[in-house]
Design a protein around this motif. Structure first.
Motif, PDB file in Angstrom:
ATOM      1  N   ASP B 190      39.647  41.829  36.344  1.00 42.57           N
ATOM      2  CA  ASP B 190      38.206  41.942  36.236  1.00 42.57           C
ATOM      3  C   ASP B 190      37.737  40.562  36.380  1.00 42.57           C
ATOM      4  O   ASP B 190      38.175  39.522  35.562  1.00 42.57           O
ATOM      5  CB  ASP B 190      37.953  42.422  34.815  1.00 42.57           C
ATOM      6  N   PRO B 191      37.123  39.978  37.253  1.00 42.07           N
ATOM      7  CA  PRO B 191      36.500  38.539  37.567  1.00 42.07           C
ATOM      8  C   PRO B 191      35.862  37.975  36.334  1.00 42.07           C
ATOM      9  O   PRO B 191      36.108  36.633  36.102  1.00 42.07           O
ATOM     10  CB  PRO B 191      35.300  38.833  38.800  1.00 42.07           C
ATOM     11  N   GLU B 192      35.202  38.644  35.271  1.00 41.78           N
ATOM     12  CA  GLU B 192      34.829  38.006  34.295  1.00 41.78           C
ATOM     13  C   GLU B 192      35.912  37.454  33.463  1.00 41.78           C
ATOM     14  O   GLU B 192      35.861  36.495  32.804  1.00 41.78           O
ATOM     15  CB  GLU B 192      33.858  38.781  33.459  1.00 41.78           C
ATOM     16  N   ALA B 193      36.950  38.712  33.099  1.00 45.89           N
ATOM     17  CA  ALA B 193      38.151  38.121  32.520  1.00 45.89           C
ATOM     18  C   ALA B 193      38.594  37.039  33.193  1.00 45.89           C
ATOM     19  O   ALA B 193      39.401  36.281  32.235  1.00 45.89           O
ATOM     20  CB  ALA B 193      39.004  39.499  32.342  1.00 45.89           C
ATOM     21  N   LEU B 194      38.876  36.958  34.339  1.00 41.33           N
ATOM     22  CA  LEU B 194      39.614  35.997  34.969  1.00 41.33           C
ATOM     23  C   LEU B 194      39.015  34.539  34.585  1.00 41.33           C
ATOM     24  O   LEU B 194      39.386  33.344  34.725  1.00 41.33           O
ATOM     25  CB  LEU B 194      39.665  36.212  36.756  1.00 41.33           C
ATOM     26  N   ALA B 195      37.708  34.898  34.826  1.00 39.40           N
ATOM     27  CA  ALA B 195      36.677  33.233  34.416  1.00 39.40           C
ATOM     28  C   ALA B 195      37.072  32.773  33.030  1.00 39.40           C
ATOM     29  O   ALA B 195      37.070  31.798  32.911  1.00 39.40           O
ATOM     30  CB  ALA B 195      35.122  33.633  35.018  1.00 39.40           C
ATOM     31  N   GLN B 196      37.047  34.049  32.188  1.00 43.75           N
ATOM     32  CA  GLN B 196      37.573  33.503  30.727  1.00 43.75           C
ATOM     33  C   GLN B 196      38.902  33.002  30.860  1.00 43.75           C
ATOM     34  O   GLN B 196      38.906  32.046  29.945  1.00 43.75           O
ATOM     35  CB  GLN B 196      37.290  34.945  29.885  1.00 43.75           C
ATOM     36  N   ALA B 197      39.589  33.363  31.382  1.00 35.73           N
ATOM     37  CA  ALA B 197      41.025  32.923  31.395  1.00 35.73           C
ATOM     38  C   ALA B 197      41.233  31.603  31.577  1.00 35.73           C
ATOM     39  O   ALA B 197      41.903  30.858  31.330  1.00 35.73           O
ATOM     40  CB  ALA B 197      41.930  33.669  31.854  1.00 35.73           C
ATOM     41  N   LEU B 252      50.457  41.521  47.662  1.00 34.83           N
ATOM     42  CA  LEU B 252      49.617  42.647  47.309  1.00 34.83           C
ATOM     43  C   LEU B 252      49.244  42.584  45.772  1.00 34.83           C
ATOM     44  O   LEU B 252      48.505  43.054  45.378  1.00 34.83           O
ATOM     45  CB  LEU B 252      50.387  43.865  47.351  1.00 34.83           C
ATOM     46  N   VAL B 253      50.228  41.698  45.056  1.00 40.03           N
ATOM     47  CA  VAL B 253      49.880  41.582  43.643  1.00 40.03           C
ATOM     48  C   VAL B 253      48.558  40.951  43.430  1.00 40.03           C
ATOM     49  O   VAL B 253      47.652  41.252  42.604  1.00 40.03           O
ATOM     50  CB  VAL B 253      51.213  40.884  42.870  1.00 40.03           C
ATOM     51  N   GLN B 254      48.454  39.680  44.247  1.00 42.92           N
ATOM     52  CA  GLN B 254      47.407  38.784  44.104  1.00 42.92           C
ATOM     53  C   GLN B 254      46.267  39.655  44.623  1.00 42.92           C
ATOM     54  O   GLN B 254      44.932  39.540  44.054  1.00 42.92           O
ATOM     55  CB  GLN B 254      47.436  37.591  45.063  1.00 42.92           C
ATOM     56  N   ALA B 255      46.233  40.753  45.603  1.00 41.33           N
ATOM     57  CA  ALA B 255      45.143  41.479  46.147  1.00 41.33           C
ATOM     58  C   ALA B 255      44.655  42.520  45.139  1.00 41.33           C
ATOM     59  O   ALA B 255      43.674  42.796  44.670  1.00 41.33           O
ATOM     60  CB  ALA B 255      45.390  42.266  47.228  1.00 41.33           C
ATOM     61  N   GLY B 256      45.715  42.884  44.317  1.00 45.23           N
ATOM     62  CA  GLY B 256      45.451  43.868  43.078  1.00 45.23           C
ATOM     63  C   GLY B 256      44.635  43.161  42.165  1.00 45.23           C
ATOM     64  O   GLY B 256      43.931  43.844  41.250  1.00 45.23           O
ATOM     65  N   ILE B 257      44.987  42.057  41.761  1.00 44.71           N
ATOM     66  CA  ILE B 257      44.325  41.205  40.888  1.00 44.71           C
ATOM     67  C   ILE B 257      42.773  40.782  41.393  1.00 44.71           C
ATOM     68  O   ILE B 257      41.902  40.497  40.466  1.00 44.71           O
ATOM     69  CB  ILE B 257      45.201  39.791  40.553  1.00 44.71           C
ATOM     70  N   GLY B 258      42.881  40.663  42.570  1.00 43.00           N
ATOM     71  CA  GLY B 258      41.284  40.191  43.104  1.00 43.00           C
ATOM     72  C   GLY B 258      41.313  38.713  43.584  1.00 43.00           C
ATOM     73  O   GLY B 258      40.383  38.101  43.858  1.00 43.00           O
ATOM     74  N   SER B 259      42.713  38.117  43.742  1.00 45.69           N
ATOM     75  CA  SER B 259      42.663  36.698  44.089  1.00 45.69           C
ATOM     76  C   SER B 259      42.696  36.730  45.507  1.00 45.69           C
ATOM     77  O   SER B 259      42.703  35.379  46.131  1.00 45.69           O
ATOM     78  CB  SER B 259      43.783  36.205  43.436  1.00 45.69           C
ATOM     79  N   CYS B 260      42.816  37.575  46.346  1.00 46.41           N
ATOM     80  CA  CYS B 260      42.960  37.756  47.864  1.00 46.41           C
ATOM     81  C   CYS B 260      42.467  39.060  48.101  1.00 46.41           C
ATOM     82  O   CYS B 260      42.628  39.915  47.486  1.00 46.41           O
ATOM     83  CB  CYS B 260      44.133  37.418  48.457  1.00 46.41           C
ATOM     84  N   ALA B 261      42.091  39.281  49.575  1.00 50.11           N
ATOM     85  CA  ALA B 261      42.095  40.467  50.239  1.00 50.11           C
ATOM     86  C   ALA B 261      43.456  40.944  50.932  1.00 50.11           C
ATOM     87  O   ALA B 261      44.231  39.884  51.316  1.00 50.11           O
ATOM     88  CB  ALA B 261      41.043  40.443  51.258  1.00 50.11           C
TER      89      ALA B 261
END
Lengths: 388, 388
Positions: B190-197, B252-261
């Motif tokens: 979740d982008p919000e959770a990542l920003a909080q991290a 694919l792990v980074q894509a699953g996190i939303g850190s890349c397409a």
């Protein structure tokens, strides 16, 4: 436990190694090799060890029945490496792609290697026969037969396809026999089920060989094998050779199957303690998943060993201590969940040895073995290869 | 799809490669590098790319802000390799073991490298200070701080331990700053959770740095980083440098996190079709887990990608086709469970590209990159290193 000497006060040679590195216990290796040779020879069949686990000429020479083989390989790079070192009786046991035939031919020519290939389709048989005609080199070929739905291979009852492949191969190549691998056996652990898997592999091999022979094709070699079925076969009537590979080293997956004991595992990763998180019960080492591989093969077994069982510098396992987590270059040692065992006292700089889940995958992270004799001195380095 | 030419009839150079091998799309790489540099520079902080994913001087030179760095490494072998090639501003970001200090010193001396080490305990600080005094080389040191309980590091609120380490380092070594890695961010999406991290990582860094400064220690560098938090940080006030590594390649792990397409992933494994099991809906290739690594990092994400997403020779993904299973040298391509997509028609000899779960783990199975430009010709080889 730190520094040059182990707890016995003897310099074991480990203190001078840069960690993580891969240790190979030569005495345990020799015992594993002798054990399998005894098992196979009681059946009166030839033994063609698979070199895909060790990828080392030094290990190969201990495992093979002669310096020239027979042996099995999983890549053409292995074929090149071993052929260059005198191992000329080779089977490349992965389905052949037409674009690899020139490389196969070069290995056969350059090192006068009897390198055989494997296939399971009409199109491959046509390509191999055409290549043989064009090059003037009659390639020896195994038809791969599928005993258990695990992966590749013609179904043993598919007489039409077996005969069709045989006919196409006859247009230039040489049908050497049938080759099977009961890969589903890796998912078993009950000795009776393993014996049945071995018998299923044997029966499928004979069914396919007899189909080919009844159609007028010579099928001199009937080759079966996997470490679990090689161990558990009750008899191998009609089989001419057995292949196996991971038995050389053993690992925690094989121990979970019952194909070896934890004490038989002869490869371990030497790691250094680099930190602690006491409130979490963690000891951090420099052996992460890059050093262990990402293999988590025990996760689906009765006992999940994390990324490996932790042993002291001498190779004796701590009760219930495993590599519970791993990052690229960090391993997290912890007491197994549900255990009341104590975390050992391992200050920064302590050396530990970690037994791997999967010897093939872990060894592939290294370009050499540091050879030890039992608890004794590490003084010899054996090279190994990787890649394709 | 077979042979020298692709479906456009253009010779893309892939037909002459021995498979499996690793392709690197230089255009996508350049876009990934530019994207991260834009993200980091908008915060006005220095960028110290982590070279643990690429382990290649060619990639490093594209990623670094100067030919001498700054850069981060995960092994001393990387430090040696890069220092020998002129990258002299280096942080070895894994907790230092005392038995590695001589090797660190040799890298600093031989290549005049400013190689810094990382630690999180009094005993390490004492060992580093003692080594510095004995060698006359004042080692630069980061205190590792743990922002999220992921792995190593002093808790940011543990003022006593931070000061204790600072005091011990002052007996010979140089405290360069604090270093953090918000590794728990890899479990988020979740982008919000990542920003909080990212904000948690920043706050923990400042808390530790301020504790040290209040105790009279200089703490010039405040270093944070992980690919997800570097991407999602809203601001980095008080931070002086950011580290990230896997963003270069994406996976694919980074894509699953939303850190890349998925389309950003610039490394892929080129594989050859070697067989079929039509009744199972399987296509067999020569890229097994040895070629992909055993990493199954997407298994715990919302979408399990098996051992990777299957693309055509040009790099375009087939709908819902993944590497569903893998053995050592066999990959099994199949339509994802639950999908009604059709299995593509890929005869024996066809080339496919497979996008990996985890770029660091997959690339580590290879000793080189075959560099391609978009869909174009593979003509350049870039070396990479492995091991320790």
């Amino acid at each position: 436990m730190t520094g040059a000497a182990n707890t016995n006060g003897i310099d074991d040679g480990l203190g001078t190694l840069q960690t993580p590195c891969l240790l190979l216990d030569r005495r345990k290796l020799a015992a594993n090799l002798a054990g399998m040779q005894t098992q196979v020879s009681r059946h009166g069949v030839a033994f063609r060890p698979h070199l895909k686990t060790a990828k080392s000429i030094d290990v190969a020479r201990m495992a093979m029945t002669s310096p020239s083989g027979p042996a099995t390989v999983s890549t053409l790079k292995e074929a090149e490496y071993f052929a260059e070192r005198g191992v000329t009786d080779l089977t490349y046991a992965v389905g052949i792609a037409p674009n690899k035939l020139d490389r196969v031919g070069e290995i056969r020519r350059r090192w006068k290697a009897d390198l055989a290939v494997v296939l399971d389709s009409l199109v491959q048989a046509e390509a191999v026969a055409a290549w043989s005609r064009a090059s003037g080199d009659r390639l020896p070929v195994f038809i791969e037969v599928d005993p258990d739905g695990h992966r590749s291979g013609v179904k043993p009852g598919n007489a039409e396809l077996l005969r069709g492949i045989g006919e196409r191969l006859a247009q230039g190549a040489t049908l050497r026999g049938v080759l099977l691998h009961a890969g589903e056996s890796y998912g078993l652990s009950d000795p009776e089920a393993l014996a049945q898997a071995a018998e299923g592999e044997r029966k499928a091999a004979l069914q396919a060989a007899e189909t080919l022979r009844a159609a007028g094709f010579e099928c001199p070699v009937v080759s079966v094998g996997s470490t679990p079925t090689a161990r558990h076969a009750r008899h191998l009537d009609g089989i001419t050779e057995v292949r196996a590979g991971v038995y050389m080293f053993g690992d925690l997956v094989q121990a979970g199957i019952g194909s070896c004991a934890v004490e038989d595992i002869c490869v371990s990763v030497l790691a250094t303690v680099i930190g602690h998180q006491p409130e979490k019960g963690w000891i951090i080492t420099d052996a992460g998943w890059m050093a262990m591989s990402r293999d988590r093969g025990t996760a689906s077994q009765a006992v999940d060993q994390g990324y490996g069982i932790v042993c002291d510098r001498l190779g004796h396992a701590y009760a219930d201590v495993i590599v519970a987590q791993a990052n690229q270059e960090h391993g997290v040692l912890a007491v197994r969940k549900g255990s009341s065992a104590a975390l050992p006292d391992l200050p920064v700089g302590s050396l530990v040895r970690i037994l791997p889940n999967h010897a093939c995958a872990t060894a592939a992270q290294y370009d050499r073995y540091h050879v030890i004799d039992g608890e004794g001195c590490a003084s010899t380095v054996w090279e190994r290869i990787n890649g394709w």
